[in-house]
Scaffold this active site. Structure first.
Site, PDB file in Angstrom:
ATOM      1  N   LYS A  80       0.760  -1.171  -0.105  1.00 46.25           N
ATOM      2  CA  LYS A  80      -0.054  -0.023  -0.220  1.00 46.25           C
ATOM      3  C   LYS A  80       0.927   1.012   0.013  1.00 46.25           C
ATOM      4  O   LYS A  80       1.928   1.341   0.667  1.00 46.25           O
ATOM      5  CB  LYS A  80      -0.912   0.069   1.000  1.00 46.25           C
ATOM      6  CG  LYS A  80      -1.919   1.055   1.442  1.00 46.25           C
ATOM      7  CD  LYS A  80      -2.884   1.017   2.616  1.00 46.25           C
ATOM      8  CE  LYS A  80      -3.986   1.772   2.787  1.00 46.25           C
ATOM      9  NZ  LYS A  80      -4.682   1.640   3.937  1.00 46.25           N
ATOM     10  N   SER A 155      -9.480   1.629   3.206  1.00 41.91           N
ATOM     11  CA  SER A 155      -8.560   2.310   2.452  1.00 41.91           C
ATOM     12  C   SER A 155      -7.498   1.406   1.630  1.00 41.91           C
ATOM     13  O   SER A 155      -6.658   1.936   0.536  1.00 41.91           O
ATOM     14  CB  SER A 155      -7.746   3.578   3.258  1.00 41.91           C
ATOM     15  OG  SER A 155      -6.957   2.890   4.213  1.00 41.91           O
ATOM     16  N   SER A 179      -9.689  -0.879   7.189  1.00 44.55           N
ATOM     17  CA  SER A 179      -9.067  -0.761   5.633  1.00 44.55           C
ATOM     18  C   SER A 179      -8.403  -1.931   5.083  1.00 44.55           C
ATOM     19  O   SER A 179      -8.212  -1.934   3.971  1.00 44.55           O
ATOM     20  CB  SER A 179      -8.223   0.343   5.771  1.00 44.55           C
ATOM     21  OG  SER A 179      -8.677   1.952   5.917  1.00 44.55           O
TER      22      SER A 179
END
Length: 443
Positions: A80, A155, A179
């Site tokens: 990420k 996310s 997330s």
């Protein structure tokens, strides 16, 4: 070689260990798949070809010499875009951080590299990690594996998409309010939320440091177990062999998590619970009033800390942000320190009450999300829809963050519908064994 793209990280690691898969060829297969995929630029913010090839070359050599560093040595994964990687842009999905290039790797990236994992690159995410939807019109919105018109969950949106679309064997994300688990659920994957403090956050762009956690998204519970050992630097994964549901005791949470749930997630969850019971687990309905009491604290505790970290940066350049995300941050601007401290004191008391209530259970069950992935275009044009869907998307997973738990989302077999298992704080290894037994019953 194309079949490698649908194999779990654990399976790929075993193939390398047996000499059936060459780590360099595996890396090239992934890099070619990324280059050819029509949505690759919506999934990856940066592809680190040179680093990946160098790491794969070293892994292949170690395999030839019988000197592998661990069970995932040579397996390619994604990161990420909030994990610092030396010399590579790390911008947390925000134009506020455009051009930010760290000098060193995040601790967890360094640990994974020391375990032989191959870094394919960085994946897109919700802006500064402050949304459960995965919608990011400022950088990119990754696709959802089950609905091309829907958001993928956030996310850690690109982290999940990279695995779901066969562009990484595992994706490393973060989980502050859901997330890791939301995109895992919406893309039919397994996601592990670790306890805050279980894995190092050094070199991880923060959102709310007291809630932020690091966790993997993979194709199996085994993948998550192996990744946890690589991320923490121990190299010793929990032994999942012999995990069985017989004799296990689960609590099916009733408080809050079933409110306003849509038909498909409800049916998938109820069917999954029935299958766990049929496989030998004892399941009891559980009311936990401390969950309902904790939920209103979210607006204070999350937004106040997030604004405390990012307020000055946002105020200096507010126009570059996606307005709904900026407004969430700004919601913490007027928070009083006295209220914040009182809120944490109350939450800590509620955590103690929760721990006492669930102490006799192997895990607490709930739907991973009460909704299906929302339509991306409508989220951009309908403000009330955005607010409603974002809050619902995060509601159930937030139980794990508010109560400070280790938690996992598993697929139910129904597209974009997951079931969540919550364990004790710092009980990741126990939870992984419980989840492995549940996974066998649900697969």
């Amino acid at each position: 070689m194309q079949e490698w793209l649908s194999m779990s990280a654990a399976e790929l690691g075993r193939g390398i260990g047996r000499g059936e898969i060459d780590a360099e060829a595996l890396c090239e297969t992934y890099l070619q798949a990324i280059a050819a995929h029509p949505n690759a630029k919506r999934i990856y913010s940066v592809v680190t070809e040179d680093r990946a090839r160098a790491e794969a070359r070293a892994a292949a050599r170690r395999a030839q010499l019988g000197q592998r560093l661990g069970p995932l040595d040579g397996v390619p994964i994604s990161w990420k875009d909030l994990f610092d990687s030396a010399g590579v842009a790390t911008e947390a999905g925000s134009q506020l951080l455009a051009g930010r290039v760290p000098e060193t790797d995040a601790d967890v990236l360094r640990n994974a590299t020391m375990a032989g994992l191959v870094c394919l690159g960085k994946t897109h995410m919700s802006e500064l990690a402050f949304s459960g939807l995965g919608l990011n019109p400022r950088t990119a919105t990754p696709p959802c594996i089950n609905d091309p018109e829907a958001v993928p969950g956030g996310s850690s949106s690109g982290a999940a998409a990279s695995v779901a679309f066969g562009l990484a064997a595992c994706g490393i994300g973060s989980d502050t309010g859901g997330s890791v688990r939301i995109p895992a659920a919406w893309n039919d994957l397994v996601g592990l939320k670790t306890t805050s403090g279980r894995l190092s956050s050094k070199g991880v762009v923060p959102l709310c440091e007291r809630f932020d956690t690091v966790g993997p998204i993979g194709r199996s519970v085994e993948d998550c177990a192996l990744m946890l050992a690589a991320l923490d630097g121990s190299g010793t994964p929990v032994d999942l062999r012999g995990a069985r549901l017989e004799g296990m005791r689960f609590a099916a949470l009733q408080t809050t998590v079933l409110d306003e749930i849509r038909d498909a997630p409800r049916a998938a969850y109820e069917n999954a619970v029935e299958r766990l019971h049929a496989a030998g687990a004892k399941i009891e309905r559980l009311d936990a009033p401390e969950v309902a009491e904790a939920m209103p604290l979210s607006g204070l505790l999350f937004t106040a800390e997030a604004y405390g970290i990012w307020g000055e940066t946002i105020a200096a350049n507010p126009e570059v942000m996606f307005p709904p995300i900026r407004e969430r941050f700004e919601g913490g601007r007027e928070a009083l320190a006295s209220d914040y401290i009182a809120g944490w004191r109350k939450l800590n008391a509620l955590r103690e009450a929760w721990a006492a209530r669930v102490a006799g259970y192997d895990a607490v069950l709930m739907p991973s999300s009460p909704i299906l992935p929302p339509n991306a275009e409508r989220l951009l044009t309908d403000d009330s829809y955005y607010v409603t869907e974002n809050l619902l998307a995060l509601r159930n997973t937030r139980v794990g963050n508010l109560m400070g738990l280790a938690a996992m989302s598993l697929p139910t077999g129904v597209p974009s519908c997951g079931i969540m298992l919550c364990g004790a704080a710092f009980g990741e290894e126990r939870l992984l064994r419980v989840a492995a037994a549940a996974e066998a019953a649900l697969s």
